[in-house]
Design an enzyme around this catalytic site. Structure first.
Site, mmCIF file in Angstrom:
data_model
loop_
_atom_site.group_PDB
_atom_site.id
_atom_site.type_symbol
_atom_site.label_atom_id
_atom_site.label_comp_id
_atom_site.label_asym_id
_atom_site.label_seq_id
_atom_site.Cartn_x
_atom_site.Cartn_y
_atom_site.Cartn_z
ATOM 1 N N LYS A 113 0.912 -0.745 -0.167
ATOM 2 C CA LYS A 113 -0.003 0.191 -0.097
ATOM 3 C C LYS A 113 0.734 1.444 0.435
ATOM 4 C CE LYS A 113 -4.548 -1.761 1.760
ATOM 5 N NZ LYS A 113 -5.793 -1.274 2.289
ATOM 6 N N LYS A 194 -4.604 -10.147 -5.346
ATOM 7 C CA LYS A 194 -5.646 -10.241 -4.252
ATOM 8 C C LYS A 194 -6.343 -9.511 -5.254
ATOM 9 C CE LYS A 194 -5.918 -7.923 -0.408
ATOM 10 N NZ LYS A 194 -7.051 -8.003 0.377
ATOM 11 N N LYS A 197 -11.389 -5.009 -2.766
ATOM 12 C CA LYS A 197 -12.742 -3.376 -3.195
ATOM 13 C C LYS A 197 -11.767 -1.778 -3.500
ATOM 14 C CE LYS A 197 -13.102 -3.722 1.902
ATOM 15 N NZ LYS A 197 -11.833 -3.958 2.717
HETATM 16 N N1 AQP Z 1 -9.112 -11.582 -1.845
HETATM 17 C C1 AQP Z 1 -9.293 -11.641 -1.264
HETATM 18 N N2 AQP Z 1 -9.604 -13.892 -0.530
HETATM 19 C C2 AQP Z 1 -10.184 -13.515 0.332
HETATM 20 N N3 AQP Z 1 -10.168 -13.380 1.585
HETATM 21 C C3 AQP Z 1 -9.919 -11.910 1.186
HETATM 22 N N4 AQP Z 1 -10.236 -10.721 2.336
HETATM 23 C C4 AQP Z 1 -9.987 -9.428 1.499
HETATM 24 N N5 AQP Z 1 -9.138 -9.567 0.530
HETATM 25 C C5 AQP Z 1 -8.809 -10.854 0.289
HETATM 26 C C6 AQP Z 1 -10.136 -10.799 3.215
HETATM 27 O O1 AQP Z 1 -11.675 -10.144 3.867
HETATM 28 C C7 AQP Z 1 -11.722 -9.433 5.313
HETATM 29 C C8 AQP Z 1 -11.851 -8.281 4.905
HETATM 30 O O2 AQP Z 1 -10.526 -7.401 4.560
HETATM 31 P P1 AQP Z 1 -10.173 -5.829 5.770
HETATM 32 O O3 AQP Z 1 -11.832 -4.757 4.551
HETATM 33 O O4 AQP Z 1 -9.828 -5.810 6.093
HETATM 34 O O5 AQP Z 1 -8.777 -5.365 3.729
HETATM 35 P P2 AQP Z 1 -8.305 -5.690 3.369
HETATM 36 O O6 AQP Z 1 -7.986 -7.624 3.870
HETATM 37 O O7 AQP Z 1 -7.162 -5.450 2.956
HETATM 38 O O8 AQP Z 1 -8.931 -6.643 1.462
HETATM 39 P P3 AQP Z 1 -9.472 -5.493 0.555
HETATM 40 O O9 AQP Z 1 -10.503 -5.603 0.156
HETATM 41 O O10 AQP Z 1 -8.393 -5.442 -0.237
HETATM 42 O O11 AQP Z 1 -9.416 -3.716 1.216
HETATM 43 P P4 AQP Z 1 -8.391 -2.578 1.112
HETATM 44 O O12 AQP Z 1 -8.459 -2.555 -0.863
HETATM 45 O O13 AQP Z 1 -9.258 -1.540 1.650
HETATM 46 O O14 AQP Z 1 -7.749 -3.357 0.910
HETATM 47 C C9 AQP Z 1 -10.106 -9.954 5.647
HETATM 48 O O15 AQP Z 1 -10.417 -11.149 6.678
HETATM 49 C C10 AQP Z 1 -9.433 -10.174 4.121
HETATM 50 O O16 AQP Z 1 -8.986 -10.834 4.892
#
Ligand code: AQP
Length: 329
Positions: A113, A194, A197
């Protein structure tokens, strides 16, 4: 089992994706029947990257409503907003003071990030310390997360152990809980990343609230490996293997059953059926989501959740402060 405690959360940093659902939310719904569950919307984590105030408010409500729509029952599990329980920020600071620069510098999420950015917020760097506080405030036994959170869970355990060693036994060392398939759902446009969002390309992810036709279009455009064999082989066929994991998690089919079903048929029929399987999972959630948003019940659920969460959080923080030598009045 009923007294084992579960804690997890999602950032309102965008629209929840199918990756969030398969990797974590699906397990939240499952665990509420057997465990004492606390599910937060981690808005304090979301502001570690800039958020527009209106968007943050809307997304925080959207994530909370999606928890309910996906099947979390507020009479079984506690749902709340992290920022409404101020003990998170306070224990977060304490955990920050226990964290080492070196261990935080090693975090993949921080490296990804902050890569290529001219100025990087300190909050992004100390994100894992706040996450440790989130989990330890509730002395959680189990944390359902996707595979991307593996390192953060390890730091949480290290910090819990460090605190216990320095100040006397206080925290349990929480265990991660991953799904059997789909712990890391990859981007539709690049299977080396991965699904996220906050990815600026909406074609890279399926949002839980994408219209059925948008879902169909995104899946038909998803990048696939050369060749035409539907075979689970993440090392050599990462794109098709990713789509197979999604299919398996959105149906009752195992990866082997999917391989057998599409043998000799190529990618076309497989993608078409996959899209329908995803729509079949998300459409009922979307219908419930619309009802929940229209009903106005959300704030009551979140207020009730705040009350329940605050009770536990305040008790833990008091103990922590006593052990550390703060004057507790
Ligand atoms: N691609 C993924 N596959 C499986 N699990 C995932 N998680 C996120 N992306 C995947 C799981 O979703 C939960 C919530 O995630 P988060 O909102 O805490 O942040 P993150 O892991 O950083 O998810 P994002 O979607 O990638 O958010 P942004 O883009 O804002 O950083 C966690 O349990 C995560 O493991």
């Amino acid at each position: 089992m009923a007294n084992l405690r579960v804690l997890s959360g999602m950032q309102p940093s965008g629209r929840l994706t199918l990756g969030n659902y398969i990797g974590a939310l699906k397990n939240y719904v499952k665990l509420q029947h057997t465990h004492d569950c606390y599910f937060m919307v981690v808005d304090l984590h979301a502001i570690t990257v800039p958020q527009e105030p209106e968007a943050l408010r809307e997304q925080s409500e959207a994530v909370s409503a999606l928890y309910l729509a996906a099947g979390i029952d507020p009479s079984k599990a506690t749902i709340f907003l992290q920022s409404t329980v101020s003990e998170h920020a306070e224990l977060g600071w304490i955990m920050t003071t226990l964290s080492y620069m070196g261990e935080l510098e090693r975090m993949t999420q921080f490296k990804e990030k902050s890569a290529g950015k001219e100025s990087v917020g300190v909050g992004l760097f100390t994100y894992p310390s706040l996450m440790a506080a989130d989990i330890l405030l509730y002395n959680a036994d189990l944390v359902p997360v996707g595979d991307d959170q593996r390192q953060h869970l390890e730091i949480t355990r290290d910090l819990a152990h460090r605190f216990n060693t320095r100040y006397g036994d206080m925290f349990k060392l929480p265990e991660p809980y991953y799904p059997e398939v789909g712990a890391r759902i990859m981007s539709l446009d690049d299977a080396s990343k991965k699904m996220s969002k906050s990815n600026p390309n909406p074609g890279s992810y399926i949002a839980m609230l994408d219209e059925p036709d948008v879902i169909r279009k995104k899946i038909s455009r998803a990048v696939t490996d050369s060749g035409r064999e539907v075979k689970y082989d993440p090392a050599n066929k990462p794109e098709i293997s990713n789509l197979m994991s999604i299919y398996s998690m959105c149906s009752d089919l195992s990866l082997a059953e999917i391989e057998a079903r599409y043998e000799g048929q190529g990618y076309g029929p497989f993608k078409k059926d996959l899209a329908e399987a995803v729509v079949a999972v998300l459409e009922p959630i979307q219908a419930r989501y619309r009802e929940i948003r229209a009903s106005g019940e959300l704030h009551d659920v979140l207020r009730q959740g705040r009350e329940r969460a605050s009770e536990l959080a305040a008790a833990t923080l008091k103990q922590v402060k006593e052990k550390m030598g703060f004057v507790v009045l």
